[in-house]
Design a protein around this motif. Structure first.
Motif, mmCIF file in Angstrom:
data_model
loop_
_atom_site.group_PDB
_atom_site.id
_atom_site.type_symbol
_atom_site.label_atom_id
_atom_site.label_comp_id
_atom_site.label_asym_id
_atom_site.label_seq_id
_atom_site.Cartn_x
_atom_site.Cartn_y
_atom_site.Cartn_z
ATOM 1 N N ALA A 1 -2.410 0.039 3.729
ATOM 2 C CA ALA A 1 -3.379 -0.073 2.635
ATOM 3 C C ALA A 1 -3.282 1.132 1.701
ATOM 4 O O ALA A 1 -3.511 1.009 0.489
ATOM 5 C CB ALA A 1 -4.793 -0.208 3.192
ATOM 6 N N ASP A 2 -2.920 2.301 2.250
ATOM 7 C CA ASP A 2 -2.739 3.484 1.408
ATOM 8 C C ASP A 2 -1.514 3.340 0.509
ATOM 9 O O ASP A 2 -1.530 3.717 -0.675
ATOM 10 C CB ASP A 2 -2.627 4.731 2.265
ATOM 11 N N LEU A 3 -0.435 2.766 1.044
ATOM 12 C CA LEU A 3 0.768 2.553 0.241
ATOM 13 C C LEU A 3 0.504 1.544 -0.876
ATOM 14 O O LEU A 3 1.049 1.662 -1.980
ATOM 15 C CB LEU A 3 1.910 2.065 1.131
ATOM 16 N N ARG B 1 -8.314 -4.205 -6.731
ATOM 17 C CA ARG B 1 -9.512 -4.779 -6.123
ATOM 18 C C ARG B 1 -9.329 -4.882 -4.607
ATOM 19 O O ARG B 1 -8.294 -5.352 -4.125
ATOM 20 C CB ARG B 1 -9.777 -6.176 -6.683
ATOM 21 N N MET B 2 -10.332 -4.462 -3.873
ATOM 22 C CA MET B 2 -10.363 -4.618 -2.422
ATOM 23 C C MET B 2 -11.451 -5.632 -2.090
ATOM 24 O O MET B 2 -12.638 -5.333 -2.217
ATOM 25 C CB MET B 2 -10.629 -3.275 -1.738
ATOM 26 N N MET B 3 -11.029 -6.826 -1.681
ATOM 27 C CA MET B 3 -11.947 -7.933 -1.451
ATOM 28 C C MET B 3 -12.111 -8.188 0.043
ATOM 29 O O MET B 3 -11.180 -7.957 0.823
ATOM 30 C CB MET B 3 -11.427 -9.198 -2.134
ATOM 31 N N PRO B 4 -13.262 -8.673 0.475
ATOM 32 C CA PRO B 4 -13.442 -8.978 1.900
ATOM 33 C C PRO B 4 -12.575 -10.160 2.326
ATOM 34 O O PRO B 4 -12.104 -10.936 1.493
ATOM 35 C CB PRO B 4 -14.939 -9.321 2.004
ATOM 36 N N GLY B 5 -12.373 -10.291 3.629
ATOM 37 C CA GLY B 5 -11.633 -11.434 4.146
ATOM 38 C C GLY B 5 -12.342 -12.736 3.819
ATOM 39 O O GLY B 5 -13.563 -12.767 3.613
ATOM 40 N N THR B 6 -11.592 -13.807 3.739
ATOM 41 C CA THR B 6 -12.154 -15.106 3.388
ATOM 42 C C THR B 6 -11.493 -16.207 4.194
ATOM 43 O O THR B 6 -10.298 -16.136 4.517
ATOM 44 C CB THR B 6 -11.975 -15.401 1.885
ATOM 45 N N SER B 7 -12.257 -17.248 4.522
ATOM 46 C CA SER B 7 -11.698 -18.413 5.211
ATOM 47 C C SER B 7 -10.963 -19.325 4.237
ATOM 48 O O SER B 7 -10.236 -20.222 4.656
ATOM 49 C CB SER B 7 -12.820 -19.189 5.912
ATOM 50 N N GLN B 8 -11.134 -19.097 2.923
ATOM 51 C CA GLN B 8 -10.480 -19.915 1.901
ATOM 52 C C GLN B 8 -9.202 -19.237 1.414
ATOM 53 O O GLN B 8 -8.924 -19.174 0.218
ATOM 54 C CB GLN B 8 -11.441 -20.157 0.734
ATOM 55 N N ILE B 9 -8.409 -18.735 2.350
ATOM 56 C CA ILE B 9 -7.271 -17.919 1.969
ATOM 57 C C ILE B 9 -6.168 -18.725 1.289
ATOM 58 O O ILE B 9 -5.389 -18.183 0.495
ATOM 59 C CB ILE B 9 -6.721 -17.162 3.208
ATOM 60 N N GLU B 10 -6.093 -20.020 1.559
ATOM 61 C CA GLU B 10 -5.081 -20.844 0.886
ATOM 62 C C GLU B 10 -5.301 -20.833 -0.626
ATOM 63 O O GLU B 10 -4.336 -20.749 -1.399
ATOM 64 C CB GLU B 10 -5.108 -22.275 1.421
ATOM 65 N N GLN B 11 -6.555 -20.894 -1.059
ATOM 66 C CA GLN B 11 -6.846 -20.835 -2.492
ATOM 67 C C GLN B 11 -6.388 -19.511 -3.081
ATOM 68 O O GLN B 11 -5.887 -19.463 -4.211
ATOM 69 C CB GLN B 11 -8.346 -21.002 -2.726
ATOM 70 N N LEU C 1 -0.697 -9.736 -4.644
ATOM 71 C CA LEU C 1 -1.592 -9.923 -3.509
ATOM 72 C C LEU C 1 -1.129 -9.181 -2.269
ATOM 73 O O LEU C 1 0.075 -8.991 -2.053
ATOM 74 C CB LEU C 1 -1.683 -11.405 -3.144
ATOM 75 N N ASN C 2 -2.093 -8.813 -1.448
ATOM 76 C CA ASN C 2 -1.848 -8.489 -0.048
ATOM 77 C C ASN C 2 -3.036 -9.027 0.739
ATOM 78 O O ASN C 2 -4.144 -9.137 0.196
ATOM 79 C CB ASN C 2 -1.679 -6.986 0.176
ATOM 80 N N VAL C 3 -2.799 -9.367 2.002
ATOM 81 C CA VAL C 3 -3.843 -9.965 2.835
ATOM 82 C C VAL C 3 -3.751 -9.362 4.234
ATOM 83 O O VAL C 3 -2.661 -9.269 4.803
ATOM 84 C CB VAL C 3 -3.687 -11.500 2.920
ATOM 85 N N GLY C 4 -4.879 -8.962 4.774
ATOM 86 C CA GLY C 4 -4.910 -8.420 6.128
ATOM 87 C C GLY C 4 -5.936 -7.312 6.238
ATOM 88 O O GLY C 4 -6.590 -6.934 5.256
ATOM 89 N N THR C 5 -6.092 -6.777 7.435
ATOM 90 C CA THR C 5 -7.007 -5.658 7.643
ATOM 91 C C THR C 5 -6.523 -4.451 6.852
ATOM 92 O O THR C 5 -5.341 -4.107 6.886
ATOM 93 C CB THR C 5 -7.083 -5.301 9.142
ATOM 94 N N ARG C 6 -7.430 -3.801 6.165
ATOM 95 C CA ARG C 6 -7.048 -2.666 5.317
ATOM 96 C C ARG C 6 -6.989 -1.392 6.156
ATOM 97 O O ARG C 6 -7.918 -0.589 6.183
ATOM 98 C CB ARG C 6 -8.038 -2.532 4.159
ATOM 99 N N ASP C 7 -5.870 -1.230 6.858
ATOM 100 C CA ASP C 7 -5.719 -0.064 7.723
ATOM 101 C C ASP C 7 -4.392 0.625 7.436
ATOM 102 O O ASP C 7 -3.599 0.191 6.590
ATOM 103 C CB ASP C 7 -5.839 -0.458 9.200
ATOM 104 N N ASP D 1 -10.766 -1.198 7.599
ATOM 105 C CA ASP D 1 -10.835 -0.388 8.805
ATOM 106 C C ASP D 1 -11.814 0.739 8.497
ATOM 107 O O ASP D 1 -11.552 1.589 7.645
ATOM 108 C CB ASP D 1 -9.445 0.159 9.136
ATOM 109 N N LYS D 2 -12.949 0.738 9.171
ATOM 110 C CA LYS D 2 -14.015 1.685 8.836
ATOM 111 C C LYS D 2 -13.620 3.132 9.108
ATOM 112 O O LYS D 2 -14.282 4.052 8.617
ATOM 113 C CB LYS D 2 -15.285 1.318 9.607
ATOM 114 N N THR D 3 -12.559 3.321 9.901
ATOM 115 C CA THR D 3 -12.117 4.687 10.182
ATOM 116 C C THR D 3 -11.089 5.180 9.165
ATOM 117 O O THR D 3 -10.618 6.313 9.259
ATOM 118 C CB THR D 3 -11.498 4.775 11.590
ATOM 119 N N PHE D 4 -10.728 4.317 8.207
ATOM 120 C CA PHE D 4 -9.666 4.664 7.260
ATOM 121 C C PHE D 4 -10.190 4.485 5.844
ATOM 122 O O PHE D 4 -10.121 3.403 5.258
ATOM 123 C CB PHE D 4 -8.442 3.773 7.512
ATOM 124 N N GLY D 5 -10.734 5.553 5.288
ATOM 125 C CA GLY D 5 -11.384 5.453 3.987
ATOM 126 C C GLY D 5 -10.502 5.797 2.806
ATOM 127 O O GLY D 5 -10.974 5.787 1.656
#
Length: 649
Positions: free
Chosen positions: A313-315, A362-372, A302-308, A342-346
């Motif tokens: 996110a590239d690493l 897999r690149m998934m959107p952020g979620t409020s259910q992050i504990e799960q 797993l990783n969690v956070g803005t994909r920038d 990050d829309k500027t980092f494709g």
């Protein structure tokens, strides 16, 4: 002792009577009514020549006119949770209360997004606000999806234009804030004792507050090298205290510029959510794999956070490809990142598509259910190039995940140590790949280090200790002591037994018929429908007479969805130890009950729950009391095992 309950006047009678010509109310307006603001917003009042406080008390409250740029109705409702707010304007209840006479704190955030820095200040706000010791105010440079949470915990002001607006100068921003502190403003008679300025991005707001004499404590989570040298130096000049989250961040500031280090301290924030990591692991593993359509034995990195680019996110995708190319495992390995792009980092998305990695990365959107999500993963991979002291590390470790991170990318290695994961040199993807393979091959290693990580967070990184340390700094930096001394500011402790019901006489009758010690320590009754409850005033009066501890919650609107949101908010920070739902089971769906890990009993006499809805919920209830005999028989037929949990009433 029986408590006296004074019924509030309905909206049609809020004009002051002879006995309430407003002397007490008029005095109260000094800390809630910005007269210059009111005149500017209401030229008709100026034209009529009516005294501003008189107009506000007699007409303005009833007409819903704003008294200042800050007032948040949802904060008034949540702070004054012993009032029903039924048929009475919240601003009148606020004026009659002592909320505006309490010591005041200001909280500053650069935005209200679902990212790390706003989460840190929001959790501090949550704890100080719910302590009831202070009246809380928030200034946001711009809004975001968590704006309603700030507004429920404080009077909240969003700047008219963001720092990102190049046409909005520092001088204009400072003037906008300084205007709040004029001679006719709400702070003239009750000035904030301190402001907590969160993030280097909030520098203009911090400068403005300092210029009007508010003592500043700055919480700087950024790495100084990413800013001009004068930014951290200016923070040092206008702040009474600067708090860095890790030694790495402190050292970086000292290397990059010349702040006054005698005014700094290192104090990392704690775990944001009380009880985070207590969900059922096997349930969460199943839910995550089902959501991603992965096999049961999938090993999830797993990783969690803005994909920038800062968070690497590239690493992450580069490392995923290297690992998948080099290793053939009987157990399939997947790399999954939860967070908004990050829309500027494709690069990440393009790399995945170019190499056909969509199945394994897999690149998934952020979620409020992050504990799960954390509870369903196997390993946390922090690829950040520069992440000073990320909250996700606390969360991953609290969920018993070992962590792999880069050295020299922030303060995470200080927390991980050599017993809760592994660190590698920046950009050494080959070594990181070998370490990941070690965890795939050795489940015992993952379990051992994961348990040590969980224990470390529990022992040393709870948020209450962080909040108490910040409060000590507030008292040291404030310069003046509030009248009556510094109040105790601990947030509420977990409720032993929370009973949730609607403000209806029917539900009150059920409550009194249940075998519950309502006056026992730790028992609290929550009226979830608030001002929308048909009989809420009478129910509150009865609960007061019975000396029952209660709270009136206030959903944003009169809908089941709004009540559900309100209930979920009260099932964390802190989480109750036991839950009883009186005709409120419909506000928690089966998915939420499945992972909640709170012993739950439900009484259903009037809810419009159908067989399939009860069938889905029954496995996650300890007891269900049903009044509909036909529905109970149908439930028994559909699920014979339910007979041990269901009782007819």
């Amino acid at each position: 002792m029986k408590k006296v309950f004074r019924k509030l006047l309905p909206a049609s009678r809020i004009a002051p009577s002879k006995g309430e010509d407003g002397l007490s109310l008029r005095d109260s307006t000094k800390t809630v009514l910005d007269q210059a603001f009111y005149r500017a917003r209401n030229p008709d009042v100026v034209k009529a020549g009516i005294d501003v406080p008189t107009h506000y008390i007699r007409y303005g409250i009833r007409e819903g006119r704003a008294s200042n740029p800050w007032t948040s109705l949802s904060y008034i409702r949540s702070a004054l949770h012993q009032d029903t707010h039924k048929n009475v304007p919240e601003k009148l209840t606020y004026l009659r209360s002592n909320l505006s006479q309490k010591p005041r704190l200001i909280f500053v955030s650069h935005d209200a997004t679902r990212t790390g820095a706003p989460a840190i200040i929001l959790r501090l706000l949550d704890m100080f606000s719910k302590s009831g010791a202070f009246e809380c105010f928030t200034i946001l440079d711009q809004g975001g999806e968590r704006l309603p949470e700030f507004e429920a915990l404080s009077h909240t002001y969003v700047m008219s234009r963001s720092r990102r607006d190049r046409g909005f100068s520092d001088a204009q921003a400072i003037a906008e804030i300084s205007a709040f502190f004029g001679a006719e403003g709400i702070f003239e008679d009750n000035k904030p004792v301190c402001a907590l300025v969160n993030s280097a991005e909030s520098i203009r707001i911090g400068q403005a507050l300092s210029s009007v004499g508010i003592p500043i404590i700055s919480l700087l989570h950024e790495i100084a090298a990413y800013y001009p040298t004068n930014v951290f130096e200016q923070f040092s000049e206008f702040s009474k205290k600067t708090v860095f989250p890790s030694q790495f961040v402190s050292d970086a500031a000292e290397r990059h510029c010349k702040p006054d280090m005698t005014k700094t301290t290192v104090r990392g924030q704690g775990l944001l959510e009380d009880g985070f990591g207590e969900l059922d692991r096997e349930t969460c593993r199943t839910l995550l794999r089902d959501a991603l359509d992965l096999p049961e034995d999938a090993f999830i990195v797993l990783n969690v956070g803005t994909r920038d680019i800062r968070k690497g996110a590239d690493l992450f995708v580069d490392l995923a490809k290297l690992f998948l190319d080099q290793n053939e495992n009987q157990r399939p390995v997947y790399f999954v990142w939860f967070g908004n792009p990050d829309k500027t980092f494709g690069y990440p998305a393009a790399f995945i598509a170019r190499h056909g990695l969509q199945g394994r990365v897999r690149m998934m959107p952020g979620t409020s259910q992050i504990e799960q999500v954390f509870m369903g993963g196997d390993l946390f991979l922090l690829t950040a190039r520069a992440d000073p002291f990320p909250c996700v590390i606390h969360e991953a470790m609290a969920c018993a995940l070992p962590v792999v991170a880069f050295n020299n990318g922030g303060g995470a290695p200080e927390l991980i140590g050599d017993d809760c994961g592994a660190t590698v040199e920046m950009n050494d993807l080959a070594q990181a790949s070998r370490i990941i393979q070690n965890y795939v091959d050795d489940p015992d290693l993952s379990i051992q280090q994961g348990q040590k990580a969980k224990a470390k967070i529990a022992e040393n990184w709870d948020y209450l200790a962080y909040q108490r340390d910040i409060y000590t700094m507030i008292k040291e930096c404030a310069g003046t002591t509030p009248d009556g001394g510094w109040p105790k500011a601990d947030p509420p402790q977990p409720v032993e037994h929370l009973v949730v019901m609607n403000g209806l006489q029917r539900d009150l009758d059920i409550l009194n018929a249940l075998d519950i010690e309502l006056n026992a320590p730790g028992c609290e009754v929550m009226l979830i429908d608030g001002r929308f409850g048909q009989d809420v005033d009478a129910v509150v009066e009865t609960l007061r007479e019975q000396d029952v501890v209660f709270r009136v919650c206030q959903p944003m609107e009169d809908t089941e969805a709004a009540r559900s949101t309100q209930l979920l908010d009260h099932l964390h920070n802190p989480k109750p130890y036991r839950l009883t739902l009186i005709n409120t089971l419909s506000y928690l769906d089966a998915d939420r009950l499945q992972v909640m890990s709170i012993p739950t009993e439900a009484i259903v006499t009037a809810e419009a729950l159908e067989l399939q809805q009860l069938y889905a919920r029954i496995p996650y209830l300890n007891r269900l009391h049903l009044a509909n005999n036909n529905l109970a028989r149908a439930l028994f037929a559909a699920n014979p095992a339910s007979t041990s949990k269901v009782e007819l009433i």
